[in-house]
Enzyme design. Structure first.
Site, PDB file in Angstrom:
ATOM      1  N   HIS A 232      -6.737  -9.487  -2.050  1.00 16.91           N
ATOM      2  CA  HIS A 232      -5.468 -10.605  -1.392  1.00 16.91           C
ATOM      3  C   HIS A 232      -6.681 -10.605  -0.313  1.00 16.91           C
ATOM      4  O   HIS A 232      -7.997  -9.766  -0.304  1.00 16.91           O
ATOM      5  CB  HIS A 232      -4.334  -9.727  -1.342  1.00 16.91           C
ATOM      6  CG  HIS A 232      -4.968  -8.631  -0.307  1.00 16.91           C
ATOM      7  ND1 HIS A 232      -4.496  -7.550  -1.289  1.00 16.91           N
ATOM      8  CD2 HIS A 232      -4.314  -8.358   0.826  1.00 16.91           C
ATOM      9  CE1 HIS A 232      -4.928  -6.829  -0.361  1.00 16.91           C
ATOM     10  NE2 HIS A 232      -4.549  -7.218   1.608  1.00 16.91           N
ATOM     11  N   ASP A 234      -6.582 -11.203   3.690  1.00 17.09           N
ATOM     12  CA  ASP A 234      -5.755 -10.646   4.889  1.00 17.09           C
ATOM     13  C   ASP A 234      -5.333 -11.958   5.342  1.00 17.09           C
ATOM     14  O   ASP A 234      -4.437 -12.488   6.177  1.00 17.09           O
ATOM     15  CB  ASP A 234      -6.025 -10.020   5.396  1.00 17.09           C
ATOM     16  CG  ASP A 234      -6.204  -8.453   5.098  1.00 17.09           C
ATOM     17  OD1 ASP A 234      -6.018  -8.275   4.091  1.00 17.09           O
ATOM     18  OD2 ASP A 234      -6.430  -8.029   5.741  1.00 17.09           O
ATOM     19  N   HIS A 290     -10.385  -8.100  -1.241  1.00 19.60           N
ATOM     20  CA  HIS A 290     -10.117  -6.368  -1.272  1.00 19.60           C
ATOM     21  C   HIS A 290      -9.348  -6.345  -2.806  1.00 19.60           C
ATOM     22  O   HIS A 290      -8.140  -6.869  -2.669  1.00 19.60           O
ATOM     23  CB  HIS A 290     -10.305  -5.544  -0.278  1.00 19.60           C
ATOM     24  CG  HIS A 290      -9.842  -6.404   0.442  1.00 19.60           C
ATOM     25  ND1 HIS A 290      -9.695  -7.061   1.703  1.00 19.60           N
ATOM     26  CD2 HIS A 290      -8.414  -5.642   0.872  1.00 19.60           C
ATOM     27  CE1 HIS A 290      -8.833  -7.239   2.452  1.00 19.60           C
ATOM     28  NE2 HIS A 290      -7.817  -6.410   1.932  1.00 19.60           N
ATOM     29  N   ARG A 300      -1.914   9.331  -1.039  1.00 18.19           N
ATOM     30  CA  ARG A 300      -3.235   8.609   0.084  1.00 18.19           C
ATOM     31  C   ARG A 300      -2.516   8.640   0.962  1.00 18.19           C
ATOM     32  O   ARG A 300      -0.995   7.444   0.771  1.00 18.19           O
ATOM     33  CB  ARG A 300      -3.728   7.438  -0.881  1.00 18.19           C
ATOM     34  CG  ARG A 300      -5.113   7.011  -0.070  1.00 18.19           C
ATOM     35  CD  ARG A 300      -5.363   5.510  -0.933  1.00 18.19           C
ATOM     36  NE  ARG A 300      -6.278   4.851  -0.647  1.00 18.19           N
ATOM     37  CZ  ARG A 300      -5.824   3.912   0.124  1.00 18.19           C
ATOM     38  NH1 ARG A 300      -4.913   3.223   0.840  1.00 18.19           N
ATOM     39  NH2 ARG A 300      -6.898   2.460   0.534  1.00 18.19           N
TER      40      ARG A 300
END
Length: 321
Positions: A232, A234, A290, A300
């Site tokens: 995607h 941003d 990214h 995570r």
């Protein structure tokens, strides 16, 4: 006449022997040429094999490149190294032209940066505990849980709730004023680092939404909100974003496997391996397409903190009300 016949016979025999000798010489010459050709070919093959093995060995020793199903991948930041200040400039996309520009802030210099020196590992552990405390109130049924201290948005099952309204006074027993002060302090350091790297004034940048903690594990996705791994942009997803940052709160290969951040450039992928206290930041346009790899094991933690140049889209630091 008999002696003449014997002489002729010896001459014929001598000629025949000469022909056989010449034929044998040709065969030997052909064999030598063939042997030399094979030797040269073998030497060339050995040379090519040596060069290829040297390249592969160099890559393995440097650890900077590896081959995956998606092609060549370059590691911009290894989890085992301490990066003081690394910046890679890339050409800006045209995404910013479709939005109002703010001189001295809207990106004209684009790129991506990494630093391990503005936030300590101790501070990262402290702010991770804030995420753990907040997410203990809920959490997604799938693999990705979100906690937004600004809006109060919290993953709960397959939905989101406003934790401030949903849990009321219980929130005050979970968080402290010190937690929110630490959050604000670290946000300011990240903002100053971004401004320094891109040559703009930090006062021209404004915190914008959504800014949130994320907790990702290998649970099966239950809703589209759990599918964090899709590529995607941003600036396309959130029009207000001009600069995006990620503060990592756990360690790649120690706390979790998979889950690396991947810049998807033409012809190659470039990854950042998370490390507690590491800050990765970049301009938010399509020059920085990214995704995040799927987490294969462990958990995570990270915080996404984003900034806008448009004051109309700015938000304040979260407060414990």
């Amino acid at each position: 006449m008999a002696p003449q016949r014997r002489a002729g016979s010896r001459t014929a025999e001598s000629g025949s022997a000469g022909m056989e000798a010449r034929a044998e010489a040709r065969r030997r010459l052909s064999s030598v040429i063939k042997g030399n050709s094979q030797k040269v070919s073998h030497q060339k093959w050995l040379k090519v094999a040596f060069l290829l093995s040297s390249v592969v060995l160099g890559c393995l020793l440097s650890g900077s490149y590896f081959f995956s199903e998606e092609g060549v991948t370059e590691v911009l930041g290894h989890y085992g190294e301490i990066i003081e200040d690394r910046f890679i400039e890339v050409p800006c996309s045209e995404d910013y032209d479709s939005h109002k520009r703010f001189e001295g802030c809207t990106p004209r210099k684009c790129g991506r940066g990494i630093t391990d020196t503005i936030i300590s590992r101790v501070e990262a552990e402290r702010i991770r505990r804030i995420a753990e405390k907040g997410l203990s109130l809920g959490g997604s049924d799938g693999g990705a849980s979100i906690l937004d201290l600004h809006s109060g948005a919290l993953s709960l099952g397959k939905h989101f709730v406003d934790m401030y309204r949903y849990f009321g006074d219980k929130v005050h027993n979970i968080f402290s004023e010190e937690d929110f002060h630490l959050y604000s302090e670290l946000r300011q350091r990240i903002q100053q680092q971004i401004a320094l790297s891109f040559g703009i004034s930090s006062s021209s940048m404004y915190l914008t939404k959504p800014t949130f903690f994320s907790r990702i594990n290998n649970s099966e996705a239950k809703t589209t909100h759990d599918e964090y791994w899709h590529p995607h942009i941003d600036k396309v997803t959130y029009g207000s974003f001009d600069y995006t940052s990620l503060l990592y709160l756990s360690d790649y290969t120690e706390d979790f496997g998979g889950g690396r951040f991947v810049f998807m450039d033409e012809g190659a992928n470039r990854t950042v391996e998370p490390r507690a206290g590491r800050v990765s930041f970049f301009t938010s346009g399509s020059e920085n397409l990214h995704r995040v790899e799927k987490v294969h094991w462990g958990t995570r933690y990270a915080i996404t903190i984003s900034f806008t140049c448009n004051p109309d889209h700015g938000i304040g630091d979260p407060v414990l009300t």
